[in-house]
Write an enzyme that holds these catalytic residues in place. Structure first.
Site, PDB file in Angstrom:
ATOM      1  N   HIS A  96       0.619  -1.198   0.082  1.00  0.00           N
ATOM      2  CA  HIS A  96       0.024   0.009  -0.082  1.00  0.00           C
ATOM      3  C   HIS A  96       0.620   1.393  -0.050  1.00  0.00           C
ATOM      4  CE1 HIS A  96      -4.263   1.071   1.175  1.00  0.00           C
ATOM      5  NE2 HIS A  96      -3.976   1.747  -0.164  1.00  0.00           N
ATOM      6  N   ASP A 123      -9.971  -0.409   3.847  1.00  0.00           N
ATOM      7  CA  ASP A 123      -8.725  -0.752   4.274  1.00  0.00           C
ATOM      8  C   ASP A 123      -9.167  -1.367   5.732  1.00  0.00           C
ATOM      9  OD1 ASP A 123      -6.170  -1.451   4.845  1.00  0.00           O
ATOM     10  OD2 ASP A 123      -5.357   0.185   3.936  1.00  0.00           O
ATOM     11  N   HIS A 125      -6.731  -1.049   7.772  1.00  0.00           N
ATOM     12  CA  HIS A 125      -5.835  -0.019   8.403  1.00  0.00           C
ATOM     13  C   HIS A 125      -6.206   1.372   8.015  1.00  0.00           C
ATOM     14  CE1 HIS A 125      -4.220  -4.029   8.341  1.00  0.00           C
ATOM     15  NE2 HIS A 125      -3.744  -3.932   9.621  1.00  0.00           N
ATOM     16  N   ASP A 127      -3.311   3.617   7.836  1.00  0.00           N
ATOM     17  CA  ASP A 127      -2.335   4.000   6.783  1.00  0.00           C
ATOM     18  C   ASP A 127      -2.137   5.363   7.423  1.00  0.00           C
ATOM     19  OD1 ASP A 127      -2.125   1.463   6.116  1.00  0.00           O
ATOM     20  OD2 ASP A 127      -3.093   1.641   4.313  1.00  0.00           O
ATOM     21  N   HIS A 140       4.177   0.977   4.648  1.00  0.00           N
ATOM     22  CA  HIS A 140       2.724   0.705   3.919  1.00  0.00           C
ATOM     23  C   HIS A 140       1.747   1.507   5.020  1.00  0.00           C
ATOM     24  CE1 HIS A 140       2.322  -3.624   5.491  1.00  0.00           C
ATOM     25  NE2 HIS A 140       2.568  -2.739   6.591  1.00  0.00           N
ATOM     26  N   ASP A 225      -7.442  -2.097  -0.591  1.00  0.00           N
ATOM     27  CA  ASP A 225      -6.445  -3.128  -0.048  1.00  0.00           C
ATOM     28  C   ASP A 225      -7.358  -4.379   0.110  1.00  0.00           C
ATOM     29  OD1 ASP A 225      -4.993  -4.475   2.080  1.00  0.00           O
ATOM     30  OD2 ASP A 225      -3.979  -2.490   2.582  1.00  0.00           O
ATOM     31  N   ASP A 227      -6.690  -6.338   2.719  1.00  0.00           N
ATOM     32  CA  ASP A 227      -7.204  -6.765   3.650  1.00  0.00           C
ATOM     33  C   ASP A 227      -8.652  -5.806   4.316  1.00  0.00           C
ATOM     34  OD1 ASP A 227      -6.313  -4.106   4.794  1.00  0.00           O
ATOM     35  OD2 ASP A 227      -4.683  -4.874   5.528  1.00  0.00           O
ATOM     36  N   GLU A 270      -1.729  -4.759  -1.892  1.00  0.00           N
ATOM     37  CA  GLU A 270      -1.432  -5.795  -0.494  1.00  0.00           C
ATOM     38  C   GLU A 270      -1.452  -7.157  -1.129  1.00  0.00           C
ATOM     39  OE1 GLU A 270       0.275  -5.149   1.885  1.00  0.00           O
ATOM     40  OE2 GLU A 270       0.457  -2.951   2.012  1.00  0.00           O
TER      41      GLU A 270
END
Length: 306
Positions: A96, A123, A125, A127, A140, A225, A227, A270
């Site tokens: 990412h 995502d 996360h 980030d 990332h 992403d 995830d 990712e």
């Protein structure tokens, strides 16, 4: 006819776990170009973006591969700006950290066109670390902070155009570090965690955001992403967090993006083929990209992931 430009971004400097550099090939093998062509789109595959020489940067010891990530950011910023001038861009990652460059380049070109850029970040996360707040040192975890012009990125290229905080929507959060949470809550970013999605659904916040994009005659950059999805569905990612979006929620999000008519660029990030199950995650991500470009329930082919 819409031209879709594919650009490989084999970046794996954003974390210490190898494998994401193989993502672009995995997306191609999973049939991304064919899926888009079947939708009546023109596909131009420009191959892989390559970084230039490493900058002379004195990197703090806790940061992993800072010069390499900066070099990738510079190269992808230029490539993204050029691509948007010619069509709708799909960036095939890569971890990412690549979005630091792709979003920066899209924002710069959008400003040249006199249109605001909006960013949808899908995502687990946030980030949203700066270089001095990331405990892991993995870059990332920093691109959203960089592209929105947060302080702490002196080592990175100066942004020609930052994405305004109020133009950013984050969906799917379920793993946010304390430092990121504090920074994120002090911004105008529209952030939704999985509890919010569980209680209110994914359509309502996304429709509201996309309505703002349309009202502003904006361009939309989507950063997807792996995830964002639940790892039981999409296992090929090194940062698995249980409780992610279902396959139907993810397809609905992509279908709403297409219906908005605002999509200008899409990051697929990712994917780590080392961790995949016979290409399952790569094919799911290709299907999601097809939904973002116009595939609907009625014309979706039957696919076995067994």
């Amino acid at each position: 006819m819409t031209t879709c430009i594919l650009l490989g971004a084999p970046v794996d400097t954003g974390s210490r776990r190898p494998g994401c550099r193989m993502g672009p090939d995995a997306f191609r093998i999973a049939g991304l170009a064919d899926a888009l062509t079947e939708l009546g789109l023109t596909v131009e595959d420009r191959g892989a973006v390559l970084p230039g020489p490493l900058p002379n940067i004195a990197a703090p010891p806790h940061l992993y591969a800072l010069p390499e990530t900066v070099a990738w950011t510079e190269a992808l910023t230029a490539a993204a700006s050029d691509a948007l001038a010619d069509g709708l861009s799909l960036f095939l990652g890569g971890d990412h950290s690549l979005s630091a460059g792709t979003v920066a380049g899209t924002a710069s070109r959008a400003a040249t066109l006199g249109r605001p850029l909006f960013l949808l970040w899908l995502d687990a996360h946030a980030d949203f670390h700066a270089l001095d707040t990331t405990a892991s040192g993995n870059l990332h975890g920093t691109p959203l902070a960089y592209v929105t012009g947060q302080p702490g990125f002196d080592a990175f290229p100066r942004l020609a155009t930052a994405v305004p905080e109020e133009n950013v929507c984050v969906l799917g959060l379920r793993s946010v570090d304390p430092a990121e949470r504090t920074r994120l809550m002090n911004t105008q970013i529209d952030a939704h965690d999985m509890r919010d999605i569980d209680e209110n659904g994914i359509a309502a916040p996304l429709r509201a955001f996309l309505a703002r994009v349309r009202a502003a005659n904006g361009l939309l950059h989507v950063s997807l992403d792996v995830d964002f999805l639940d790892p039981d569905i999409a296992p090929a990612v090194g940062t698995t967090v249980p409780g992610g979006a279902t396959l139907r929620e993810a397809h609905l999000a992509m279908e709403l993006v297409h219906e908005s008519g605002t999509l200008a660029a899409l990051d697929l990030v990712e994917l780590n083929p080392f961790l995949d199950e016979r290409g399952r995650t790569a094919r799911i991500m290709v299907d999601l990209a097809a939904s973002a470009l116009g595939r609907t329930i009625f014309d979706r082919p039957t696919t076995s992931f067994a």
